[in-house]
Design a protein around this motif. Structure first.
Motif, PDB file in Angstrom:
ATOM      1  N   SER A  54       0.684  -1.397   0.066  1.00 60.08           N
ATOM      2  CA  SER A  54      -0.111   0.030   0.105  1.00 60.08           C
ATOM      3  C   SER A  54       0.975   1.236   0.106  1.00 60.08           C
ATOM      4  CB  SER A  54      -1.204  -0.022   1.156  1.00 60.08           C
ATOM      5  OG  SER A  54      -1.819  -1.144   1.154  1.00 60.08           O
ATOM      6  N   CYS A  63      -5.387   5.759   9.106  1.00 61.40           N
ATOM      7  CA  CYS A  63      -6.697   5.698   8.950  1.00 61.40           C
ATOM      8  C   CYS A  63      -6.855   5.170   7.452  1.00 61.40           C
ATOM      9  CB  CYS A  63      -7.628   6.979   9.015  1.00 61.40           C
ATOM     10  SG  CYS A  63      -7.335   8.142  10.249  1.00 61.40           S
ATOM     11  N   ASP A  64      -6.260   5.610   6.485  1.00 59.09           N
ATOM     12  CA  ASP A  64      -6.308   5.239   5.151  1.00 59.09           C
ATOM     13  C   ASP A  64      -5.716   3.542   4.996  1.00 59.09           C
ATOM     14  OD1 ASP A  64      -6.883   7.593   4.350  1.00 59.09           O
ATOM     15  OD2 ASP A  64      -5.036   8.422   3.715  1.00 59.09           O
ATOM     16  N   SER A  66      -5.648   1.641   7.260  1.00 54.67           N
ATOM     17  CA  SER A  66      -6.598   0.673   7.963  1.00 54.67           C
ATOM     18  C   SER A  66      -7.745   0.254   7.073  1.00 54.67           C
ATOM     19  CB  SER A  66      -7.238   1.266   9.232  1.00 54.67           C
ATOM     20  OG  SER A  66      -8.314   0.722   9.944  1.00 54.67           O
ATOM     21  N   GLU A  67      -8.300   1.222   6.402  1.00 51.62           N
ATOM     22  CA  GLU A  67      -9.391   1.103   5.580  1.00 51.62           C
ATOM     23  C   GLU A  67      -8.868   0.276   3.957  1.00 51.62           C
ATOM     24  OE1 GLU A  67     -13.162   1.292   4.012  1.00 51.62           O
ATOM     25  OE2 GLU A  67     -12.196   2.188   6.077  1.00 51.62           O
ATOM     26  N   VAL A  68      -7.559   0.621   3.855  1.00 50.80           N
ATOM     27  CA  VAL A  68      -7.074  -0.538   2.587  1.00 50.80           C
ATOM     28  C   VAL A  68      -6.877  -1.934   2.811  1.00 50.80           C
ATOM     29  CG1 VAL A  68      -5.302  -0.667   1.119  1.00 50.80           C
ATOM     30  CG2 VAL A  68      -5.969   1.614   1.327  1.00 50.80           C
ATOM     31  N   GLN A  70      -8.382  -3.390   5.775  1.00 50.61           N
ATOM     32  CA  GLN A  70      -9.407  -3.697   6.395  1.00 50.61           C
ATOM     33  C   GLN A  70      -9.049  -4.526   7.720  1.00 50.61           C
ATOM     34  OE1 GLN A  70     -13.102  -3.784   4.998  1.00 50.61           O
ATOM     35  NE2 GLN A  70     -11.837  -1.978   4.484  1.00 50.61           N
ATOM     36  N   SER A  72      -8.158  -2.853  12.093  1.00 45.41           N
ATOM     37  CA  SER A  72      -8.264  -1.726  13.037  1.00 45.41           C
ATOM     38  C   SER A  72      -7.125  -1.031  12.927  1.00 45.41           C
ATOM     39  CB  SER A  72      -8.604  -2.397  14.495  1.00 45.41           C
ATOM     40  OG  SER A  72      -7.491  -2.806  14.930  1.00 45.41           O
ATOM     41  N   GLN A  73      -7.241   0.317  13.188  1.00 43.50           N
ATOM     42  CA  GLN A  73      -6.223   1.199  13.432  1.00 43.50           C
ATOM     43  C   GLN A  73      -5.218   0.860  14.314  1.00 43.50           C
ATOM     44  OE1 GLN A  73      -7.240   5.425  13.614  1.00 43.50           O
ATOM     45  NE2 GLN A  73      -8.815   5.170  12.328  1.00 43.50           N
TER      46      GLN A  73
END
Length: 121
Positions: A54, A63-64, A66-68, A70, A72-73
């Motif tokens: 990534s 945060c980004d 974590s989203e990519v 999938q 937790s932060q």
């Protein structure tokens, strides 16, 4: 056993002293072998590889990532601490945000060499 998994063993008993001496003279230090071993252990984690991939594409905040990825932060932060300690990633602050990127171009080359190897037929 499948032929492609079979180990070929040399049946000769004569060693090549010149080759052995050359390799011994050019052997890395024990400290270097240990550092390299630790690097590959760190890279041997599925989640950390996803994070490195990534970050090879774009500088991202936790945060980004974590989203990519999938996850937790807090899980991402834990992995980033490991990657940072190994000097694989670095960060920079911008206001309240912290952005992560690969530490240098060596990490990207190392990742891409591994990727090329696994994608090679």
């Amino acid at each position: 056993m499948k032929d492609d998994l079979k180990i070929e063993v040399c049946s000769c008993t004569k060693i090549n002293k010149q080759n052995i001496e050359y390799v011994k003279e050019n052997m890395l230090s024990e400290k270097t072998f240990m550092k390299l071993s630790e690097l590959f252990k760190i890279l041997g984690d599925y989640t950390r590889i996803k994070i490195i991939y990534s970050l090879s594409k774009k500088e991202l905040c936790v945060c980004d990532i974590s989203e990519v990825v999938q996850m937790s932060q807090s899980a991402i932060s834990h992995q980033l601490r490991i990657l940072k300690a190994a000097r694989l990633v670095k960060f920079r602050r911008e206001g309240k945000s912290v952005y992560y990127s690969l530490d240098d171009e060596h990490i990207d080359r190392l990742f891409n060499a591994g990727l090329e190897h696994v994608e090679h037929n």
